[in-house]
Design an enzyme around this catalytic site. Structure first.
Site, short mmCIF file in Angstrom:
data_model
loop_
_atom_site.label_atom_id
_atom_site.label_comp_id
_atom_site.label_asym_id
_atom_site.label_seq_id
_atom_site.Cartn_x
_atom_site.Cartn_y
_atom_site.Cartn_z
NE ARG A 47 -2.64 -1.22 3.57
CZ ARG A 47 -2.65 -2.41 4.16
NH1 ARG A 47 -3.09 -3.48 3.50
NH2 ARG A 47 -2.25 -2.56 5.41
CE LYS A 137 -13.21 11.28 3.26
NZ LYS A 137 -13.13 10.32 2.12
CD GLU A 179 -16.80 12.59 1.16
OE1 GLU A 179 -15.78 12.49 1.87
OE2 GLU A 179 -16.98 11.91 0.15
CE LYS A 221 -14.47 13.91 -1.33
NZ LYS A 221 -13.12 13.36 -1.25
P1 13P Z 1 -14.47 9.09 -4.83
O1 13P Z 1 -14.09 10.30 -5.68
O2 13P Z 1 -13.89 7.81 -5.36
O3 13P Z 1 -15.95 9.05 -4.57
O4 13P Z 1 -13.76 9.27 -3.45
C1 13P Z 1 -13.78 10.48 -2.83
C2 13P Z 1 -13.82 10.31 -1.37
O5 13P Z 1 -12.99 10.81 -0.66
C3 13P Z 1 -14.93 9.52 -0.80
O6 13P Z 1 -14.98 9.74 0.57
#
Ligand code: 13P
Length: 333
Positions: A47, A137, A179, A221
């Site tokens: 990873r 996030k 988000e 987001k």
């Molecule tokens: P995706 O753009 O693949 O949806 O991932 C963004 C992300 O951070 C999801 O939490």
């Protein structure tokens, strides 16, 4: 001590000038699933090798303002001996960290989830900041299902948790990415996506207001307003861009530092075109850029799997997507 000026500056840097965020914060189980699908072995070392390849892509900071990391990566060292956050900072990219502990089934409503991770959050954020973290996030997940979902209980519980997280981040000197993702799974229409995304964003901003979150010190987001993956007739790219911009204009206060979209399972070229079409509808009240995971990494990961360890080929695939999204978010008319 107030972090306001610093947080305003970090939030502005994350979203301005056409640059966007690379979401490389897949948890180890999620990255293992993606590796498994391509026959790649998943260990802490593989990873790290994958992510070291991504982060050392020549010119990456021309298009990428910051990288969202998972705890494992945040603490790893690259082959030059630097920790990942040290390397990113030294190379013009802000280090960020995913701090939620996942979307868990809701009590009494197992088909829906509420995102957890508030317990002990202030302490974890203080540690990340001391190790170079600048933003965080937290992802909430809202599922659409004809007739039943989402429930008001799910939207309100997730909105409340997002706002509590955001306020704790700001108190600890970390810019929150808020988000709320409305999933593309299902066969719902564009109109239903518009309705659910609008309701969700209204609930989120009401809670952010209640918790006294400084909007100019955060990044939103959101998911795009888009037809369900299984819809019989899916809306066109122009319709997706127009509906998304209309939804955000109606729900996202102009004070928000910026919008950095997620890709949510769209194919990579589609996600880029949606971003470009949205910016063509400007001027908009906030910068609109990308914070893509799969739409930035898919081509690179396919290359990594087929041409084992061909670093240059995989980096070229990432550079292609990152530069295309940079151009899409730099479009101004
Ligand atoms: P995706 O753009 O693949 O949806 O991932 C963004 C992300 O951070 C999801 O939490």
């Amino acid at each position: 001590m107030s972090y306001a000026n610093e947080l305003r500056e970090v939030a502005r840097t994350m979203v301005s000038g056409g640059r966007g965020l690379l979401a490389a914060d897949e948890s180890s189980p999620t990255l293992t699933k993606r590796f498994d699908a391509l026959g790649l072995e998943s260990t802490a070392d593989t990873r790290l090798a994958w992510r070291e390849m991504l982060f050392t892509t020549p010119g990456l900071s021309d298009w990428i303002s910051g990288v969202i990391l998972y705890d494992e990566t945040f603490r790893q060292r690259l082959s030059n001996g630097a920790t990942v956050p040290e390397f990113l900072s030294a190379n013009g990219m802000l280090p960020g960290i995913k701090v939620d502990t996942g979307a868990k089934p809701m009590a009494g409503r197992p088909a829906e989830t509420v995102t957890e991770g508030l317990d002990g959050l202030a302490g974890r954020l203080a540690e990340y900041r001391s190790l170079g973290g600048t933003f965080a996030k937290w992802r909430a997940v809202i599922k659409i299902e004809e007739g039943a979902l989402p429930s008001r209980a799910c939207i309100l519980a997730n909105a409340h948790a997002l706002a509590r997280y955001a306020r704790i981040c700001q108190a600890e000197g970390i810019v929150p990415i808020v988000e709320p993702e409305v999933l593309m799974d299902g066969n719902h229409s564009l109109e239903r996506s518009f309705e659910v995304t609008s309701t969700t964003l209204n609930a989120v901003f009401a809670e952010l207001w209640n918790q006294e979150v400084a909007l100019d010190q955060m990044v939103l987001k959101p998911s795009m307003v888009i037809s369900g993956k299984g819809a019989a007739e899916r809306a066109s790219r122009k319709e997706v861009a127009a509906a998304s911009v209309e939804c955000y204009r109606n729900t996202v206060p102009a004070a928000v530092a910026g919008i950095a979209l997620l890709s949510g399972g769209q194919n990579d070229h589609e996600a880029t075109e949606h971003l470009a079409l949205m910016n063509e509808l400007g001027p908009l009240p906030w910068p609109v850029t990308f914070s893509y995971g799969r739409a930035l990494q898919d081509a690179a990961m396919n290359s990594w799997a087929t041409k084992r360890n061909d670093v240059a080929a995989a980096q070229a695939a990432l550079a292609d997507r990152a530069s295309a999204n940079f151009s899409a978010s730099s479009v101004r008319v």
